[in-house]
Design an enzyme around this catalytic site. Structure first.
Site, mmCIF file in Angstrom:
data_model
loop_
_atom_site.group_PDB
_atom_site.id
_atom_site.type_symbol
_atom_site.label_atom_id
_atom_site.label_comp_id
_atom_site.label_asym_id
_atom_site.label_seq_id
_atom_site.Cartn_x
_atom_site.Cartn_y
_atom_site.Cartn_z
ATOM 1 N N THR A 110 2.601 -11.834 -5.187
ATOM 2 C CA THR A 110 3.961 -11.413 -4.840
ATOM 3 C C THR A 110 3.953 -10.160 -3.984
ATOM 4 O O THR A 110 4.841 -9.952 -3.163
ATOM 5 C CB THR A 110 4.804 -11.190 -6.114
ATOM 6 N N GLU A 139 8.727 -1.409 0.570
ATOM 7 C CA GLU A 139 9.176 -0.920 1.875
ATOM 8 C C GLU A 139 8.077 -0.883 2.932
ATOM 9 O O GLU A 139 8.353 -1.037 4.111
ATOM 10 C CB GLU A 139 9.773 0.493 1.778
#
Lengths: 176, 749, 337
Positions: B644, B715
Site C-alpha cells: 500500500t 505526501e
C-alpha cells in the site's frame, strides 16, 4: 399537467403511484424489477437512492469520470446519463452483480491482488468498465487497455496497478 | 513449531478493506440508509461578492415534495462567536458559515438549501429560486491580488517562518553564477472522486449520527458540538470509508454545516451532497508566485538561496503554507533568505492539498535548481549532490536520518541516468524529443498523539480501533499489520475499526502522520494485551512459560507465545485466556512522543526525502508531452506495508503529473468565478497519460523519528514530481517553462 | 432537471408529431441531453424517447456508400467491419472522442446535435447568447482557452465539440432528416452553421426535424487519411484542435483532398479553395503549409486561445503528411505519427 407529482424518496415500489411515474421493467443483477419511475430519475439515482445498490458511484453526475459505470445489456455505459424510464426491458449489471465475497469476479480478485485502488470510490466503475472492455474484445496490449480504460478517472492514481489487474484477467481469458 | 512466515511489519499485505471495495459494499457518506430522510440541494450564489437583497422561493416551494427552503433568513440559530466555528486547521480569520448572513463572499457560495422528499424534487426546486443580489467589486485574479499581499500578524500555527542565515543578498550580488527567475503554480482543486457529502441521522432524542466525508471524525464532532450547540456526547461522526480527500476533508466543509442546520430546523434526517461543480466552491491549493534567486561559485556550489513567495487566500481567512523553506533546508548554501506573504481574493479560503507548501514550494524550487545546474554546466543530479547537506541547513539541526544520497543513487541506477546526454535537445526518437529530468522531494515526518484500543476475544479474534481515517491511505491494512506483528496473529483474525468519533482519540488524518501515530498507538495497545496474556499464561497447567518475566522474554507467533530461550516451550493465546478464564482482554493506550521524543523534536529534524527521475517525449512540432517513465526513490524510514505504501507513492506521482501538465482552475475575472468547474474541463490525469512508474523504498532505519521508525508516505510522492517533469521537458526541448501546468500552449512558440 | 412529459413512440411519424410542439427534445443516447438537463441548460417540456424507432441499421446505398442509422451508437459505427474497411477516417475520429462508455451510449444522430462545451454555455449563472439570446457572450474577454479562432461572431465564439462530425465533414456525408414537412437531405457542410447573429441555432434543422440517418458517399479515402487530435490530456478530453484529412493520391499527385478542422469553429471548418489549390500537386511540406495558410486565413484569437492558430497550422501540416504517407494517426499509440 400531472408530471409535477413527486413521490417520497425510496418509494419506487409504492402502490399509490404518482401520476407522472411510469412503469418499467428492468432486470438488475439477474433479478427482474417492476418499477414505477419518475421520468427524470437517472439509472444511477434509481440504483443508489431507491434500490439501495450504492456500489455504483456518483463521482460527477455528468459523464466525466466513469465512477457510475454499469453494464447495460452487457455493455458499459455511464449510468448517470441514462433516464431509468428509458431502459424498460433492459438488463443492468452493477458491481454487486459481478461478484460477491466467496464468488468474486476475476477482475475483483485481480484488483485486490494488484492493489488497483486506494480510496475505492472509482473502483466499482473501473471494474465494470474493465468487464465491458474485455467483453468488447478490442483491447489486447497494455496500451490498448490504458486507452480503453480512459473513461474511468482515478484521483488516487492507481492507474498502473489497474492496468496490471485488467491485463492479467485479459490474458488469462477467464473473465466470465 | 510451524514455519509459516510471520505476517507483520514489512509484509506486503493486500488491503484488508479490499473485498468491501471491489464488491461495492463499502459505504461512503452519501450511502447510508436512514429513515425518513430529506434530501438537501444547495443553491449557489451567482455573484462573487456582495449581499443577498431578496430571495423569492415561492416557485421552489410549490414543487411537490419540497418541504422547506432554508436561507439566512430562516436558518436556526447557532453559535455566534467565530471561535466556536474553528476547526482543527485553526486558520486565522472568520470561518465561513453557510447561510450565516446575507453576505456573499465567493461565487458559488451556498445561499439556500432546498429540502425535499426526493433528490430529484430538491434538485429541480433549487433551480427555481429567484435571488436578487447587490453586487460589489470583487477580484479573483491572483496577479491583481498581489497588489494587496501582506504578511499576517496572526499566523497559522502550522506555519514555519523561514530562518535566514548569512547575508544572502550580499552573497547573491557577489556570486559569479546567478540565476533569477519567477515561478508560478496555478490554482488547483482537490477533486477527490467522491463528492463531499453528509448523511445526518436525526435520532429524535437529541442525538445525531453524522456520516460525513471528512478526514477527522472527532474534529467534525467537536465542531458540530461547538458551532451548533450539541453536547459532544450526542454527536457521533462516522467516516468508515472516504472516497479520497487529499486535504479537502481536513476542515468540515459546508455540506456538513448545511445538513446540520437543516436537520435542526426540520428535526429530521437530512442528506446533502455537493455537485461536482460545487466541489469547486470550497478548499483548493493556493495559486503561488515564487521568485527564486540563486548564487553559486564557478564550480556550482550554491552561495546564496533567496526565495520570496506569495500564495492566495480568501478575504475572510489567512491561510499560509510553508513555501519558501524547502530549498533553504535542503541545500548547503551558507547564505539563505526567504520571505512569504499571502494575497486575498474573493474565493473560498485556500487550504491544504496533498503536501501543502512543499508540493508547491519544493517543486518550484527544484525547477530553479535545474536551471542553475545548466548555468553551472553541471549534470543536474551531480549539482544536487554537490550541494548536498547532511544537516537541515536552515535550522542547523541534524536529521534523525536522511538517506537521500542513497535515493539519488538507487533511483539513478534504476533509471539509467548515466546514459543521459547532457545537452538539451540532444536526445530524440523520430519526431519526438526525449528529455530526462531529475528533482528532489522533501517532506516532514510527523507524529501526533494518538490513542488506540485492542480487544482480544477468547476465540483468538483481535479488534483494534482508533478514530483515525483511511482515505485510501491503507490505514486499515497498516494497523492490521502492526497488530499482527505485535501479537503474532494472522491478519484474518484481526479487524481494524477506524473512522468513527466514538473510537479512541486520534487527530485528523493528514500530513502523512497517521501510520506512524496510529500505528504506534495500536502497537502499545497490543503490547498491553500481550502483557496480560503473559500473566494469563501463568495459569496454564505446567506453566510452560515459567521464567518469562516480560515481553522481552517471549515471541508472539502463529497465535502462540514462545519462550525466547527455549522456543519448544509455548502457550497458545486462546489456551492462556481459557486457563485464566478471561473471555476478553481489552486495553487502550496512547502513543505520544514522551519526554525523549520532545527533546529529539527540538534537537533534530525529521524528514522524508525522495529523488524523482523522469523521461518525457515531446512532439517537437506540436508540443504534445508524454511522460513515458518515472522512477521515484523514496527514503521514508520503515515501511509497514510495502504494497500500500507503493500505491501511495504511485498516487502522489500521478497527482504530480497533473500538477505538471494538466491541472489549472481557470477564472473569469469579470464574473469572479471559476469557469472550468467540472471534470471534463478541469483535467486530471487519465489512464492514457500514465505509463510506467517505478517506486523504490531505500533502506533507512530510523528508530528515533517515531516510535515505529515510520515516517509516512502520503505526501512525498507528489513533491518534486512536477519539477522532474518540467526539467525533463527542458532537457527535451530547450524550453524552460516556469509556470505550471505546462499545457500545450506553453510549448507552442 | 425540470419535470417533463416523457413519451416513447414506436414509429417515426409519431415521433415527428410529438417532437413538433416546439418544447420537445428528442432523447437518444442521452449522453448530451441528460447532461444539459441536469445543468438546467436544456429545459424541454416534453422528452420524446426515440430509442424504439427502427433507425439502428447500417446498410449499403445504391451506387456505393453506406447509410448509417441515426440510432446506431458511436461504438457500433466505429467497430462495424464495413465502416472500418471503407471509412477508417470516420472510425478513427469516433474513437478519438469521449470514452468507451460514452461511445457505447451516444448515437450518431446525437453526436451531430451535441452542443458546445463552452464554459459559459454550461453555467447558467453566466451570460451566454447561445443559451439565452440577448445575455451577451461571457467568453469574449473571459476565459476562452477552448474557444473559436475561425468563423466566430461578436455574439458567440463557441466551438462544436464533436470529433465524429469533423470526419463526416471531410467525407462530405449527407444528413437525412424527417420532420413535419416530410423527408429531406442536408449536405454535411450545410448541416451545422456559424453563430452569426443567431448563435442559439447550432444547425439548420427546422423545428421538429429529426435526423434519421447519415449517408456516407462511396469515396472513403481509405488509403490516405488521418484524424489528428490535440488536447489537454492524452485521452477523454475535447479537442483543442483536430484535423481530419481524406486524400486520394494518383501517380504521386493529390487527386482529391478534403480537410476539416475541429475545435476551432462553431462547425467543422472547411475551406474548399484551400483544398482545390492542392489538387494536381505533388505532396510536399510547402504545399501543406500553403494549405494550412489557406484554411486558417482570417483566424483570430480571443486571448487565451491565441495558441490555437499556430497549433492548428502545425497540426494541419502534420495531418497532411500523415495522410499523404498513408500513416494515419493511431488513437491508441499516443506518439504522433
Amino acid at each position: 399537467m400531472t408530471h409535477h407529482t413527486s413521490p417520497k424518496a425510496g418509494t419506487a415500489h409504492a402502490s399509490a403511484a404518482p401520476m407522472a411515474s411510469m412503469g418499467a421493467s428492468l432486470t438488475i443483477n439477474g433479478t427482474p424489477h417492476q418499477l414505477l419511475i419518475e421520468p427524470w430519475t437517472t439509472l444511477l439515482d434509481l440504483l443508489r437512492e431507491q434500490l439501495g445498490l450504492t456500489g455504483t458511484k456518483k463521482g460527477c453526475d455528468h459523464g466525466q469520470c466513469g465512477a457510475c459505470t454499469v453494464l447495460l445489456d452487457g455493455r458499459r455505459i455511464n449510468s448517470c446519463l441514462k433516464l431509468a424510464v428509458s431502459l424498460d426491458g433492459s438488463e443492468v449489471t452493477t458491481v454487486e452483480g459481478l461478484g460477491q465475497a466467496g464468488r468474486l469476479h476475476p477482475l475483483q480478485a485481480a484488483f485486490i491482488e494488484h492493489d488497483a485502488f486506494q480510496c475505492g470510490y472509482c473502483t466499482p466503475g473501473q471494474i465494470c468498465s474493465a468487464a465491458g472492455l474485455i467483453a468488447e474484445g478490442h483491447a489486447r496490449s497494455r496500451e490498448e487497455v490504458r486507452e480503453q480504460m480512459s473513461g474511468n478517472l482515478c484521483r488516487c492514481g492507481a492507474y498502473t496497478n489497474i492496468a496490471d489487474a485488467v491485463l492479467e484477467v485479459l490474458e488469462k481469458g477467464d473473465a466470465r | 513449531m510451524d514455519t509459516v512466515m510471520k505476517v507483520g511489519i514489512g509484509t506486503p499485505l493486500s488491503r484488508v478493506d479490499g473485498l468491501e471495495k471491489v464488491t461495492g459494499r463499502a459505504k461512503y457518506a452519501a450511502e447510508y440508509e436512514v429513515p425518513d430522510m430529506l434530501h438537501g440541494v444547495a443553491v449557489p450564489s451567482a455573484i462573487a461578492r456582495g449581499r443577498i437583497a431578496a430571495i423569492d422561493d415561492r416557485a421552489a416551494r410549490q414543487v411537490p415534495g419540497v418541504v422547506e427552503v432554508l436561507t439566512h433568513e430562516n436558518r436556526p440559530r447557532e453559535a455566534w462567536l467565530d471561535r466556536s466555528w474553528k476547526d482543527e486547521l485553526k486558520i486565522p480569520g472568520e470561518p465561513f458559515r453557510a447561510l450565516g448572513d446575507d453576505r456573499v463572499l465567493f461565487a458559488g457560495q451556498p445561499v439556500a438549501l432546498v429540502l425535499a422528499e426526493s433528490f430529484e424534487a430538491a434538485r429541480h426546486a433549487a433551480s427555481l429560486l429567484d435571488i436578487r443580489y447587490e453586487e460589489e467589486a470583487h477580484n479573483i485574479d491572483f496577479q491583481v491580488s498581489l497588489a494587496e499581499k501582506f504578511e499576517p500578524s496572526k499566523k497559522r500555527s502550522s506555519f514555519h517562518p523561514p530562518k535566514n542565515r548569512g547575508d544572502a543578498e550580499a552573497a547573491f550580488a557577489e556570486a559569479p553564477l546567478k540565476l533569477e527567475g519567477e515561478y508560478h503554480l496555478a490554482t488547483e482543486h482537490h477533486n477527490p472522486m467522491e463528492m463531499h457529502a453528509t448523511t445526518l441521522h436525526w435520532h429524535g432524542d437529541g442525538k445525531i449520527t453524522v456520516y460525513d466525508k471528512t478526514q477527522g471524525p472527532q474534529g467534525v464532532q467537536a465542531y458540530l458540538a461547538s458551532a451548533f450547540g450539541f453536547s459532544k456526547s450526542d454527536v457521533r461522526v462516522v467516516n468508515a470509508y472516504v472516497g479520497g480527500a487529499f486535504g479537502s476533508g481536513l476542515r468540515p466543509q459546508w455540506q456538513v454545516q448545511l445538513a446540520t442546520l437543516a436537520a435542526k430546523h426540520m428535526q429530521r434526517s437530512v442528506r446533502v451532497v455537493m455537485t461536482r461543480q460545487q466541489m469547486f466552491t470550497h478548499v483548493h491549493r493556493p495559486e503561488c508566485r515564487m521568485s527564486v534567486r540563486l548564487g553559486a561559485d564557478v564550480e556550482g556550489r550554491l552561495t546564496s538561496v533567496i526565495c520570496d513567495a506569495t500564495t492566495s487566500t480568501s478575504r475572510f481567512e489567512d491561510n499560509m503554507e510553508d513555501i519558501v523553506i524547502w530549498g533553504m533546508m535542503n541545500y548547503a548554501s551558507p547564505n539563505a533568505a526567504g520571505s512569504y506573504s499571502i494575497a486575498p481574493r474573493d474565493t473560498y479560503t485556500s487550504a491544504d492539498m496533498r503536501a501543502p507548501g512543499a508540493a508547491t514550494g519544493m517543486t518550484l524550487f527544484e525547477i530553479a535548481m535545474d536551471e542553475m545546474a545548466y548555468k553551472a554546466g553541471v549534470d543536474p543530479l551531480e549539482f544536487r549532490l554537490l550541494n548536498y547537506s547532511e544537516v537541515d541547513a536552515m535550522n542547523g539541526t541534524p536529521f534523525t536520518s536522511k538517506a537521500l544520497r542513497e535515493a539519488y543513487r538507487e533511483g539513478a541506477a534504476r533509471f539509467g541516468w548515466d546514459r543521459r546526454s547532457p545537452e538539451p535537445r540532444s536526445m530524440r526518437e523520430g519526431r519526438e524529443l526525449v528529455g530526462w529530468g531529475v528533482a528532489t522531494g522533501m517532506w516532514d515526518a510527523m507524529f501526533s498523539k494518538t490513542s488506540a484500543s485492542a480487544k482480544l476475544s477468547a476465540n483468538g479474534h483481535l479488534e483494534v480501533a482508533c478514530a483515525t481515517s483511511d482515505i485510501g491511505t491503507g490505514t486499515y491494512t497498516v494497523l492490521t499489520l502492526v497488530a499482527a506483528d505485535t501479537l503474532g496473529l494472522p491478519p484474518e483474525q484481526i479487524t481494524a475499526r477506524l473512522g468513527d468519533s466514538s473510537l479512541p482519540t486520534a487527530p485528523v488524518e493528514g500530513g502523512s502522520w497517521a501510520a506512524a501515530s496510529s500505528g504506534a498507538a495500536v502497537q502499545l495497545a497490543c503490547q498491553s494485551v500481550a502483557k496480560k496474556l503473559l500473566r494469563a499464561a501463568d495459569k496454564v497447567e505446567g506453566r510452560p512459560l515459567n521464567g518469562a518475566h516480560s515481553l522481552d522474554d517471549v515471541v508472539f507467533e502463529g497465535g502462540r507465545m514462545l519462550l525466547k530461550s527455549d522456543p519448544t516451550r509455548s502457550v497458545g493465546i486462546v489456551q492462556a485466556m481459557q486457563a485464566a478464564e478471561l473471555p476478553v482482554i481489552e486495553e487502550e493506550e496512547t502513543a505520544s512522543g514522551g519526554i525523549s521524543g520532545m527533546v529529539s523534536q527540538m534537537l533534530k529534524s525529521r524528514n522524508t526525502h525522495s529523488a524523482i527521475f523522469c523521461e518525457v517525449r515531446v512532439d517537437e512540432e506540436l508540443g504534445q508531452v508524454r511522460v513515458t517513465r518515472i522512477v521515484n526513490a523514496v527514503a521514508a524510514g520503515r515501511i509497514i506495508n510495502p504494497k500500500t505504501a507503493r500505491s501511495q507513492i504511485l498516487g502522489g506521482v500521478v497527482m504530480g503529473m497533473g500538477m505538471a501538465l494538466h491541472e489549472e482552475t481557470l477564472a473569469d475575472r469579470k464574473l469572479g468565478r471559476w469557469m472550468n468547474h467540472n471534470l471534463a474541463e478541469y483535467h486530471v490525469p487519465a489512464h492514457a497519460d500514465v505509463e510506467q512508474i517505478d517506486v523504490i523504498f531505500v533502506d533507512e532505519p530510523d528508530p528515533e523519528v517515531t516510535p515505529l521508525g515510520v515516517k509516512g508516505v502520503g505526501e512525498i510522492g507528489i513533491i518534486g514530481t512536477a519539477a522532474a517533469i518540467a526539467n525533463a521537458i527542458f532537457h527535451a526541448t530547450g524550453k524552460r517553462i516556469r509556470s505550471l501546468p505546462i499545457t500545450i500552449d506553453k510549448l507552442i512558440d | 432537471m425540470n419535470p417533463f412529459v416523457y413519451a416513447r413512440p414506436d414509429a417515426l411519424p409519431e415521433a415527428v408529431r410529438l417532437g413538433a410542439t416546439g418544447r420537445a427534445a428528442f432523447l437518444a443516447g442521452g449522453t448530451n441531453l441528460v447532461d444539459l438537463m441536469k445543468e438546467n441548460v436544456a429545459r424541454p417540456a416534453e422528452v420524446v424517447d426515440i430509442n424504439r424507432l427502427a433507425l439502428r441499421d447500417i446498410v449499403e446505398i445504391d451506387g456505393g456508400g453506406l447509410r448509417i442509422g441515426a440510432l446506431v451508437t458511436n461504438a457500433d459505427t466505429a467497430y462495424d467491419e464495413r465502416v472500418r474497411r471503407r471509412y477508417p477516417l470516420l472510425c478513427s475520429a469516433i474513437l478519438a472522442g469521449a470514452s468507451p462508455q460514452l461511445r457505447n451510449a451516444a448515437t450518431n444522430g446525437g453526436n451531430l446535435n451535441q452542443r458546445t462545451r463552452c464554459y459559459y454555455f454550461y453555467d447558467v449563472q453566466t451570460p451566454c447568447n447561445k443559451r439565452e439570446p440577448g445575455q451577451g457572450c461571457g467568453a469574449i474577454g473571459g476565459a476562452n482557452r477552448i474557444h473559436a479562432i475561425l468563423g466566430a461572431s461578436p455574439q458567440c465564439i463557441a466551438t462544436h465539440p464533436s470529433d465524429m462530425c469533423v470526419a463526416l465533414a471531410a467525407l462530405e456525408a449527407v444528413v437525412r432528416v424527417t420532420g413535419p414537412q416530410g423527408e429531406r437531405t442536408i449536405p454535411f457542410e450545410d448541416y451545422h452553421r456559424l453563430p452569426g447573429n443567431e448563435p442559439w441555432k447550432d444547425n439548420t434543422l427546422a423545428p421538429g426535424e429529426l435526423v434519421t440517418a447519415i449517408d456516407l458517399p462511396p469515396e472513403g479515402f481509405a488509403a490516405h487519411h488521418t484524424y489528428l487530435k490535440l488536447r489537454d490530456r492524452l485521452s477523454y478530453a475535447f479537442a483543442l484542435v483536430s484535423v481530419a484529412v481524406g486524400m486520394r493520391v494518383e501517380e504521386g499527385r493529390v487527386a482529391d483532398l478534403r480537410i476539416a478542422l475541429g475545435g476551432v469553429a462553431h462547425k467543422p471548418w472547411r475551406r474548399p479553395q484551400a483544398e482545390a489549390a492542392m489538387r494536381g500537386q505533388a505532396p510536399s511540406r510547402e504545399l501543406f503549409e500553403a494549405a494550412a495558410q489557406g484554411l486558417l486565413e482570417g483566424a483570430m484569437g480571443q486571448g487565451d486561445n491565441d495558441f490555437k492558430i499556430p497549433l492548428a497550422r502545425r497540426a494541419i501540416v502534420r495531418a497532411l503528411s500523415q495522410a499523404a504517407a498513408g500513416t494515419p494517426q493511431s488513437q491508441t499509440d499516443k506518439r504522433i505519427a
